[in-house]
Design a protein around this motif. Sequence first.
Motif, PDB file in Angstrom:
ATOM      1  N   CYS A 145      35.035  95.689  52.864  1.00 31.05           N
ATOM      2  CA  CYS A 145      34.244  96.802  52.306  1.00 31.05           C
ATOM      3  C   CYS A 145      33.424  96.280  51.115  1.00 31.05           C
ATOM      4  O   CYS A 145      33.953  95.665  50.191  1.00 31.05           O
TER       5      CYS A 145
ATOM      6  N   CYS B   4      34.789  98.525  47.784  1.00 30.07           N
ATOM      7  CA  CYS B   4      36.115  98.377  47.167  1.00 30.07           C
ATOM      8  C   CYS B   4      36.815  97.093  47.590  1.00 30.07           C
ATOM      9  O   CYS B   4      37.886  96.772  47.077  1.00 30.07           O
TER      10      CYS B   4
ATOM     11  N   CYS C 200      34.391 100.806  54.055  1.00 31.80           N
ATOM     12  CA  CYS C 200      35.638 101.324  54.628  1.00 31.80           C
ATOM     13  C   CYS C 200      35.534 102.851  54.786  1.00 31.80           C
ATOM     14  O   CYS C 200      34.634 103.471  54.238  1.00 31.80           O
TER      15      CYS C 200
ATOM     16  N   CYS D 236      35.217 104.742  51.379  1.00 34.73           N
ATOM     17  CA  CYS D 236      33.969 104.551  50.612  1.00 34.73           C
ATOM     18  C   CYS D 236      32.725 104.997  51.365  1.00 34.73           C
ATOM     19  O   CYS D 236      31.680 105.218  50.760  1.00 34.73           O
TER      20      CYS D 236
HETATM   21 ZN   LIG Z   1      35.956 100.770  50.459  1.00 31.45          ZN
END
Ligand SMILES: [Zn+2]
Length: 241
Positions: A155, A158, A176, A179
Motif C-alpha cells: 500500500c 500505509c 489497501c 486506505c
Molecule cells: Zn493502506
Amino acid sequence: MPLYRDQGVVLRTHKLGEADRIITVLTRTLGKVRTVGKGVRRTKSRFGARLEPGMLIDLQCYEGRTLDTVTQAETVEPWGDVIARDYDAWTAANAVLETCDRLTEEREPALQQYLLVTGALRSLAGKEHDPRLVLDAYLLRALAIAGWAPSFHDCARCGAQGPHRAFHIVSGGAVCPVCRPPGSAAPAPETLRLLAALLAGDWAIADASDPRHRREGSGLTSAFLQWHLERGVRSLRMVER
Ligand SMILES: [Zn+2]
C-alpha cells in the motif's frame, strides 16, 4: 572562453535564425546543456546530421554567457538514425527524450537519468523488446529517480503488504482496502505485476505479458507521469497505446 568536452544524448533541437540550431544535450558529466550549432542546417555542415535527437555524440563546446557553441561533434552511437526507420520505436523515443528533458535541469549533473536514457535508446535501436514496454519501463524508472517511485505491491499510503486490488495515482500506486480512496482504479493483478517487472527491469516477465495488460499498464504509467509533470508530455499522445 572555456572549452569543454563531454559525451551526451541530443534531447531536442530547434531552429535559430537562418542556418543555426539550438541543440539541447544531456551530457554524462555536466548534465543538460544548451548549445548553438552554427550553420548546421546548411547541407555543407560538417556535423549537422550528428546533432539530431537520439544521437549519442562526443561533443566539444565553447562556453558562452547564455548559450554554448558547438565546435566539434562526433557520433558515438547513431541511435537516432536507426530508430527513425521504425515508426513505433521513433514515437517511443520521442516520448523518452521529451520526458528526459522535462526531468533534468540545465548544468545539474544527472548521471542516473543519463544512464537510463542511453539504456532506453540502446534498447529501442537494438529492437530488444516491444518499444512500448521500453518506453513504460523508462518512464517508471525515470519517475523513480526523480523521487516519485510508484508502488505496485504494498500500500502506497500505509505500507500494508500487498498485493492489493486498488490503484490510486494521487496516492502513489497500489492501495489497501482501508486506505483506498473513492475513485481508485482496479487494474488486473497481471497489469500491476507487469508494471512492477518493468520498474525492476525484469524483462522475462515483461516480454511474456499479454497485450491487454500492456495496454492497461501503459494507461496507468501515462496517468502517473502526467500527474507528476505540470504540463503533459506531448509526444506521449503520438504513441499508439
Ligand atoms: Zn493502506
